[in-house]
Every structure is written in structure tokens, then in C-alpha cells.
Design an enzyme around this catalytic site. Structure first.
Site, PDB file in Angstrom:
ATOM      1  N   GLU A 148      14.594  37.022  51.310  1.00 14.25           N
ATOM      2  CA  GLU A 148      14.901  35.583  51.263  1.00 14.25           C
ATOM      3  C   GLU A 148      15.629  35.274  52.558  1.00 14.25           C
ATOM      4  O   GLU A 148      16.786  35.669  52.723  1.00 14.25           O
ATOM      5  CB  GLU A 148      15.815  35.255  50.075  1.00 14.25           C
ATOM      6  CG  GLU A 148      15.241  35.610  48.724  1.00 14.25           C
ATOM      7  CD  GLU A 148      14.117  34.698  48.302  1.00 14.25           C
ATOM      8  OE1 GLU A 148      13.946  33.621  48.899  1.00 14.25           O
ATOM      9  OE2 GLU A 148      13.390  35.077  47.371  1.00 14.25           O
ATOM     10  N   LYS A 194      25.477  45.512  48.095  1.00 14.25           N
ATOM     11  CA  LYS A 194      26.263  45.459  49.329  1.00 14.25           C
ATOM     12  C   LYS A 194      26.465  43.981  49.674  1.00 14.25           C
ATOM     13  O   LYS A 194      25.570  43.301  50.163  1.00 14.25           O
ATOM     14  CB  LYS A 194      25.541  46.169  50.479  1.00 14.25           C
ATOM     15  CG  LYS A 194      26.397  46.228  51.751  1.00 14.25           C
ATOM     16  CD  LYS A 194      25.687  45.468  52.829  1.00 14.25           C
ATOM     17  CE  LYS A 194      26.446  45.142  54.084  1.00 14.25           C
ATOM     18  NZ  LYS A 194      27.668  44.394  53.973  1.00 14.25           N
ATOM     19  N   CYS A 226      20.761  27.989  53.027  1.00 17.19           N
ATOM     20  CA  CYS A 226      19.468  28.406  53.575  1.00 17.19           C
ATOM     21  C   CYS A 226      18.437  27.298  53.479  1.00 17.19           C
ATOM     22  O   CYS A 226      17.615  27.131  54.366  1.00 17.19           O
ATOM     23  CB  CYS A 226      18.978  29.647  52.854  1.00 17.19           C
ATOM     24  SG  CYS A 226      19.025  29.477  51.072  1.00 17.19           S
ATOM     25  N   GLY A 251      16.309  40.559  58.334  1.00 15.39           N
ATOM     26  CA  GLY A 251      15.184  40.784  57.412  1.00 15.39           C
ATOM     27  C   GLY A 251      14.025  41.486  58.100  1.00 15.39           C
ATOM     28  O   GLY A 251      13.392  42.383  57.524  1.00 15.39           O
ATOM     29  N   THR A 277      16.688  35.875  59.145  1.00 14.25           N
ATOM     30  CA  THR A 277      15.331  36.337  59.437  1.00 14.25           C
ATOM     31  C   THR A 277      15.379  37.576  60.332  1.00 14.25           C
ATOM     32  O   THR A 277      14.628  38.527  60.129  1.00 14.25           O
ATOM     33  CB  THR A 277      14.511  35.200  60.071  1.00 14.25           C
ATOM     34  OG1 THR A 277      14.329  34.191  59.057  1.00 14.25           O
ATOM     35  CG2 THR A 277      13.150  35.665  60.545  1.00 14.25           C
ATOM     36  N   GLU A 278      16.286  37.572  61.284  1.00 12.01           N
ATOM     37  CA  GLU A 278      16.387  38.697  62.223  1.00 12.01           C
ATOM     38  C   GLU A 278      16.689  40.015  61.496  1.00 12.01           C
ATOM     39  O   GLU A 278      16.017  41.027  61.701  1.00 12.01           O
ATOM     40  CB  GLU A 278      17.489  38.371  63.222  1.00 12.01           C
ATOM     41  CG  GLU A 278      17.483  39.237  64.433  1.00 12.01           C
ATOM     42  CD  GLU A 278      18.678  38.913  65.336  1.00 12.01           C
ATOM     43  OE1 GLU A 278      19.411  37.936  65.059  1.00 12.01           O
ATOM     44  OE2 GLU A 278      18.874  39.662  66.293  1.00 12.01           O
ATOM     45  N   GLU A 288      17.594  27.668  63.282  1.00 15.72           N
ATOM     46  CA  GLU A 288      18.502  27.449  62.153  1.00 15.72           C
ATOM     47  C   GLU A 288      19.934  27.394  62.686  1.00 15.72           C
ATOM     48  O   GLU A 288      20.416  28.353  63.275  1.00 15.72           O
ATOM     49  CB  GLU A 288      18.354  28.588  61.148  1.00 15.72           C
ATOM     50  CG  GLU A 288      19.182  28.364  59.909  1.00 15.72           C
ATOM     51  CD  GLU A 288      19.044  29.487  58.894  1.00 15.72           C
ATOM     52  OE1 GLU A 288      19.115  30.669  59.291  1.00 15.72           O
ATOM     53  OE2 GLU A 288      18.862  29.168  57.715  1.00 15.72           O
TER      54      GLU A 288
HETATM   55  P1  NAP Z   1      22.849  38.407  57.849  1.00 16.56           P
HETATM   56  O1  NAP Z   1      23.648  38.593  59.057  1.00 16.56           O
HETATM   57  O2  NAP Z   1      21.402  38.668  57.891  1.00 16.56           O
HETATM   58  O3  NAP Z   1      23.550  39.300  56.740  1.00 16.56           O
HETATM   59  C1  NAP Z   1      23.084  39.344  55.413  1.00 16.56           C
HETATM   60  C2  NAP Z   1      23.488  40.665  54.788  1.00 16.56           C
HETATM   61  O4  NAP Z   1      22.814  41.725  55.449  1.00 16.56           O
HETATM   62  C3  NAP Z   1      24.972  40.980  54.907  1.00 16.56           C
HETATM   63  O5  NAP Z   1      25.387  41.648  53.740  1.00 16.56           O
HETATM   64  C4  NAP Z   1      25.010  41.896  56.114  1.00 16.56           C
HETATM   65  O6  NAP Z   1      26.134  42.740  56.150  1.00 16.56           O
HETATM   66  C5  NAP Z   1      23.752  42.692  55.892  1.00 16.56           C
HETATM   67  N1  NAP Z   1      23.240  43.352  57.098  1.00 16.56           N
HETATM   68  C6  NAP Z   1      23.513  43.081  58.396  1.00 16.56           C
HETATM   69  N2  NAP Z   1      22.849  43.927  59.204  1.00 16.56           N
HETATM   70  C7  NAP Z   1      22.133  44.751  58.403  1.00 16.56           C
HETATM   71  C8  NAP Z   1      21.237  45.843  58.642  1.00 16.56           C
HETATM   72  N3  NAP Z   1      20.944  46.245  59.861  1.00 16.56           N
HETATM   73  N4  NAP Z   1      20.672  46.450  57.576  1.00 16.56           N
HETATM   74  C9  NAP Z   1      20.936  46.050  56.323  1.00 16.56           C
HETATM   75  N5  NAP Z   1      21.793  45.041  56.032  1.00 16.56           N
HETATM   76  C10 NAP Z   1      22.372  44.388  57.060  1.00 16.56           C
HETATM   77  O7  NAP Z   1      22.954  36.931  57.294  1.00 16.56           O
HETATM   78  P2  NAP Z   1      24.262  36.088  57.059  1.00 16.56           P
HETATM   79  O8  NAP Z   1      24.737  35.653  58.401  1.00 16.56           O
HETATM   80  O9  NAP Z   1      25.191  36.803  56.153  1.00 16.56           O
HETATM   81  O10 NAP Z   1      23.694  34.868  56.210  1.00 16.56           O
HETATM   82  C11 NAP Z   1      23.121  33.749  56.789  1.00 16.56           C
HETATM   83  C12 NAP Z   1      21.605  33.814  56.743  1.00 16.56           C
HETATM   84  O11 NAP Z   1      21.153  34.022  55.405  1.00 16.56           O
HETATM   85  C13 NAP Z   1      20.952  32.549  57.174  1.00 16.56           C
HETATM   86  O12 NAP Z   1      19.886  32.823  58.042  1.00 16.56           O
HETATM   87  C14 NAP Z   1      20.416  31.940  55.894  1.00 16.56           C
HETATM   88  O13 NAP Z   1      19.331  31.089  56.030  1.00 16.56           O
HETATM   89  C15 NAP Z   1      20.083  33.134  55.111  1.00 16.56           C
HETATM   90  N6  NAP Z   1      20.051  32.831  53.688  1.00 16.56           N
HETATM   91  C16 NAP Z   1      18.843  32.765  53.057  1.00 16.56           C
HETATM   92  C17 NAP Z   1      18.771  32.448  51.721  1.00 16.56           C
HETATM   93  C18 NAP Z   1      17.455  32.388  51.008  1.00 16.56           C
HETATM   94  O14 NAP Z   1      17.447  32.439  49.792  1.00 16.56           O
HETATM   95  N7  NAP Z   1      16.352  32.284  51.694  1.00 16.56           N
HETATM   96  C19 NAP Z   1      19.938  32.194  51.013  1.00 16.56           C
HETATM   97  C20 NAP Z   1      21.157  32.256  51.681  1.00 16.56           C
HETATM   98  C21 NAP Z   1      21.195  32.579  53.028  1.00 16.56           C
HETATM   99  P3  NAP Z   1      27.467  42.330  56.974  1.00 16.56           P
HETATM  100  O15 NAP Z   1      27.960  41.079  56.356  1.00 16.56           O
HETATM  101  O16 NAP Z   1      28.359  43.497  56.766  1.00 16.56           O
HETATM  102  O17 NAP Z   1      27.037  42.141  58.395  1.00 16.56           O
END
Ligand code: NAP
Ligand code: MG
Length: 495
Positions: free
Chosen positions: A266, A191, A300, A249, A246-247, A399
């Protein structure tokens, strides 16, 4: 000095975009209910195309296809052949590297330079790295007491893996997970993030064309909770590999408890980059600059907190500002552009709001802090540095996920370590010093999954990557990632 970037509009190449369908069981499939959403180009604010909006019923269908492949064609494929197929997929992607890089840039807003020379190549590298591992994943034999000759372990695939990925490095994050999961013999439902779903869809089709059995990789696009949430609670999915905030996650971890689903997370970061006065200041300036401004700071592991030994603080800041002021956002399709558009209007607003928060907290905006005009459209922001920051401020603790650096002085190494570790996150860190003993001592004390010494933002398929503390757990890449895609089975052999 870097060449000035021309703002001349580039003649657009015709992108090869995927259909508004899901990819299930090796073919394009309309979502149940037929709903779609749009994905836009954040550099032009134009709609790129419609994308299928999947539902829980579509997740059910994907699980069925992935389970059939898991017990069928993919299970029957020998480990050596799994490796060969992954290698063929890598070759197929390499042959279409320009096409994939273009779509990644259009969907995300990142410079074509990054998509073409970093992102897609890193995905290809991960496929080849895990192609090599496919036939080298094995258990042990060992003597045991009792009526037994010996016992042995098998390393078995888990089953159907759910991969949920973010929008900042769409194809890299996808392939880090998919390559490792498939090499171990699992099948995958992916996804992708709703802002950047396109290369994931294209990749699944390419993989099947290159010989991956139908159902071994499925892509279900759609909402975070409708699709991602259904995957997390689905009893037919054995493991969730998540990269994102993180939220989200934290919610996934809670939700996974109901099915005791394996999860690896991650998550976010607020990574410290520590520069000592005995370091190479010019190299550190370049490292600090790349550490925060590469990838628009939507990284990230971005080195978003810069700690500088007070003796060189002013000199370093002056050099860093000068370098930063030569970096101007530009058309992502221009080959010389080194900073593109933030992924969305809401991301732009969030990042800009932190500039205001910083000002209210007493920080000084020493460069940037403003939107950039690139042809009157798009979510462009100038690279920004805040000085006079205290590590307790929100801009130093939260962040921001954009091109905003906070600079904090320190006097003693112990103080630098304490400040660096004073964070809920622990994803990465940088250390700049010519004193080799000190470099290793500091690296040992930092609470971070990755430490770069006299370098920043470097990754390798062979080097495990992941977080300490609230940056998550589990590791991607390297031999370590294989642990998170296999179960150990112990077999006793009677006399
Ligand atoms: P996000 O809002 O957490 O979304 C990540 C993924 O999760 C998206 O595919 C999102 O779908 C999906 N998602 C949202 N709500 C969900 C739920 N309730 N249940 C299951 N899946 C759900 O994060 P983002 O804004 O895309 O990315 C930015 C974040 O990723 C930052 O905090 C960054 O630090 C972190 N990140 C971490 C790493 C690492 O390796 N540690 C690498 C890259 C990024 P939708 O897009 O459809 O909402
Ligand atoms: Mg997009």
C-alpha cells in the site's frame, strides 16, 4: 464559521507509555545489544521516551516465537475462538480508548479529536469486522473427472506475516493488517514506523492480556533496514504486508524475490479530486478542504490535486481560501484543534521545500506557505493552496504528504479524466457532480483503487482499500483482504 482555536496550553494528562523493550513471545524483551532510540512529541519537540532498537537477531527471535504460536496455540485455537478473541481484544481496546488516543496524539502530533474519534475507533472497527470473518473463511467442493469422488479446497493461513507500517495512521494501519492476518489464523510480527512506535507496543501487550496466545503478535521496533529489511529477507516469514512510500515498497518487492515471499504493498498517492460546475459547490469546497487538510495532509489518499471546471474555478477557489484561512494549527491536545503538528522536522522541511519548488515552477501561493507559531515549538505549518498549477509540474506529480493543495482548472470531462490519470499513482479519486450518469461514467474511467462520489476521505472496514499503478497492489479491508492472508490448497478425494 468554525470556532477559533484557543492556544491555551492544556493540562497534560499522564500518558501510559510502554517500556523500552520489544514485545516477543507474549512478554517484554530487551533488544539484543541493548540499544535504544527516542521518539518525540512533534508538537513540543520534547522526547517522549526511549524505544528499543531491534536487530536482525531480534527478528530471528520474533520469528521463532511467531512460528511456535503458528504451529502451537494459535493453530489449535478454533476459527470461532479466534473470532471471539479478536472481539475481546476490541472490547479491551475500547475500554482504554482515551489512553491509546492520548499516546497516539503525543507520538504523531495529530489532533486528539482525530485519535479519539477516528483512529482508535477505526482500529476497533477493523478488529470487530475481522472477528466476524474468522469462522466464515472456507473453501469449495466441486466435481472433477477421473477416479475421484470430488475435490475440495481449503483456505489455509500462510504462516508468519510481517507487517510493516508507516507513521501517519499508526494504530489504524497496524490493526487493518493484524486483524485480518490473525482472523485467517496467521501469526504476526509487526514493525511500526520509528517516528510513531508507541501504540503498536501498547496494543500487543493489551492483546495478550485480552486472551491472544503468546507469540501470535510480536512487535519489533527499530530501523527500517535493520528490522524491516531483515523481515523481508527472512525465510521464516511467509508474507510481508507493507504500507509506506513507493520507494521503500519498490525495494521490498525486489528483496522479496529471493524467497518468493508474498507481498502486498500500500504505497503513495497523488489523488485527484474533480469538481464539475453542475456539482454542489459548497459541498465540494468542504470535501476538497477535508480531502487535503484532514490529518495534516499526511494521508496516503489525500485529495492533493484539485481539478475544478473553469466556469466555477474562481468562485470555488475564493470559498476554499476563506475556509482554509479559518483553519489554524493548534495544540493537538486541545479538543477543538483540527490541525496538529507535522510528524517530524524533516517532514516539515520536505513539505516546505515543495512550496518553494512550486513557486519556482510558476505556481502562486494563494494562502499559507508558511510555518505556524504554536507556542514557539513544534513542526506546525499553515494549510497551503497553490493555484496556477499545471499538471506536469513537480508539485502536481510528486507526493508532498503535507497540507499543500494544488488547484488546476479544466474545461471538458474527458480532459479532467486525462489529467487525473496522468500520474504514476492510482490510490484514490473524488468526483463532484449532481449528474448521476456522469458520476458513474467518470468513476469507471478513473485509474484509482477508491473513488468517492460527492464525498472524500471515507473508509469502512468492509470496503476494500488499495492502489492501482504505483500506489501498490493487494487490498486491505473487506472480504478481499482475506485473499492476501490465505493460501488455497486443493484436495482430491479418490473413489
Ligand atoms: P516509509 O519511509 O516507506 O516507511 C514505512 C515503513 O517502512 C516504516 O516502518 C519504515 O521504518 C519501514 N522501512 C523503511 N525502510 C525500509 C526497508 N529498507 N525495508 C523494510 N522496511 C523499511 O514511509 P513513511 O514515510 O513512514 O510513510 C509515508 C508514506 O506511506 C507515504 O508515501 C504514504 O503515501 C504512504 N502511505 C500509504 C498508505 C496506503 O494505504 N497506500 C497509507 C499510509 C501511508 P522506519 O520508520 O524505521 O524508517
Ligand atoms: Mg513521535
Amino acid at each position: 464559521m468554525e470556532p477559533r482555536q484557543s492556544q491555551e496550553p492544556q493540562k497534560p494528562q499522564e500518558p501510559n507509555l510502554p517500556p523500552a523493550k520489544l514485545f516477543i513471545g507474549g512478554e517484554w524483551s530487551a533488544p539484543q545489544g541493548g540499544k535504544t532510540f527516542t521518539t518525540e512529541n512533534p508538537a513540543t519537540e520534547e522526547t517522549l521516551c526511549e524505544v528499543a532498537s531491534g536487530s536482525p537477531a531480534d527478528v530471528d527471535r520474533a520469528v521463532e516465537a511467531a512460528q511456535a504460536a503458528f504451529t502451537g496455540d494459535w493453530r489449535k485455537t478454533s476459527a470461532r475462538d479466534r473470532g471471539r478473541i479478536l472481539w475481546n481484544i476490541a472490547d479491551a481496546l475500547e475500554a482504554r480508548i482515551d489512553e491509546f488516543a492520548l499516546v497516539e496524539t503525543l507520538d504523531n502530533g495529530k489532533p486528539i479529536f482525530e485519535s479519539r474519534y477516528v483512529d482508535v475507533p477505526a482500529g476497533i472497527a477493523a478488529l470487530r469486522y475481522y472477528a466476524g470473518w474468522a469462522d466464515k473463511i472456507h473453501g469449495d467442493t466441486f466435481p472433477v473427472e477421473g477416479p475421484f469422488l470430488f475435490a475440495y479446497t481449503l483456505r489455509e493461513p500462510m504462516g508468519v506475516v510481517g507487517a510493516i507500517t508507516p507513521w501517519n495512521f499508526p494504530i489504524i494501519q497496524a490493526l487493518w493488517k493484524i486483524a485480518a492476518a490473525l482472523a485467517c489464523g496467521n501469526t504476526v510480527i509487526h514493525k511500526p514506523a520509528s517516528y510513531t512506535p508507541l501504540t503498536a507496543l501498547k496494543f500487543a501487550e493489551l492483546a495478550v492480556e485480552a486472551g491472544l496466545p503468546a507469540g501470535a503478535l510480536n512487535v519489533v521496533t527499530g530501523g527500517g533496514s535493520a528490522v524491516g529489511g531483515s523481515m523481508v529477507s527472512h525465510p521464516g516469514i511467509a508474507k510481508i504486508s507493507f504500507t509506506g512510500s513507493t520507494e521503500v515498497g519498490q525495494g521490498i518487492m525486489r528483496q522479496a524475490a529471493d524467497t518468493v515471499k508474498r507481498v502486498t504493498l500500500e504505497l503513495g498517492g497523488k489523488s485527484p479530486n474533480i469538481v464539475f460546475a453542475d456539482g454542489d459547490v459548497d459541498a465540494a469546497v468542504k470535501g476538497a478542504y477535508n480531502g487535503i487538510f484532514y490529518g495534516k495532509g499526511e494521508v496516503c489518499a489525500a485529495g492533493s490535486r484539485l481539478f475544478v471546471e473553469r466556469k466555477i474555478h474562481d468562485e470555488m477557489l475564493e470559498k476554499l481560501i476563506a475556509r482554509t484561512e479559518r483553519l489554524r494549527p493548534g495544540d493537538p491536545l486541545h479538543p477543538k484543534t483540527r490541525m496538529g503538528a507535522l510528524v517530524s522536522s524533516s517532514q516539515r522541511d520536505t513539505v516546505m521545500s515543495y512550496v518553494e519548488i512550486g513557486k519556482k515552477e510558476g505556481a502562486e501561493v494563494v494562502t499559507g506557505g508558511t510555518l505556524a507559531d504554536v507556542g514557539g515549538k513544534g513542526y506546525f505549518m499553515n494549510p497551503t493552496i497553490l493555484s496556477g498549477v499545471d499538471n506536469a509540474m513537480r508539485v502536481a506529480q510528486e507526493e508532498i504528504f503535507g497540507p499543500v493543495l494544488v488547484v488546476i482548472p479544466f474545461d471538458e470531462p474527458e480532459e479532467a479524466v486525462a489529467l487525473a490519470n496522468a500520474s504514476i499513482y492510482g490510490l484514490a479519486a473524488g468526483v463532484w457532480t449532481r449528474d448521476i450518469g456522469k458520476a458513474h461514467r467518470i468513476a469507471a474511467q478513473l485509474q484509482a483503487g477508491t473513488v468517492w462520489i460527492n464525498q472524500y476521505n471515507w473508509y469502512d472496514s468492509g470496503a476494500p482499500f488499495g492502489g492501482f499503478k504505483q500506489s501498490g497492489f493487494g487490498r486491505e479491508l473487506g472480504r478481499q483482504a482475506l485473499e492476501y492472508y490465505t493460501e488455497t490448497k486443493t484436495v482430491f478425494v479418490g473413489k
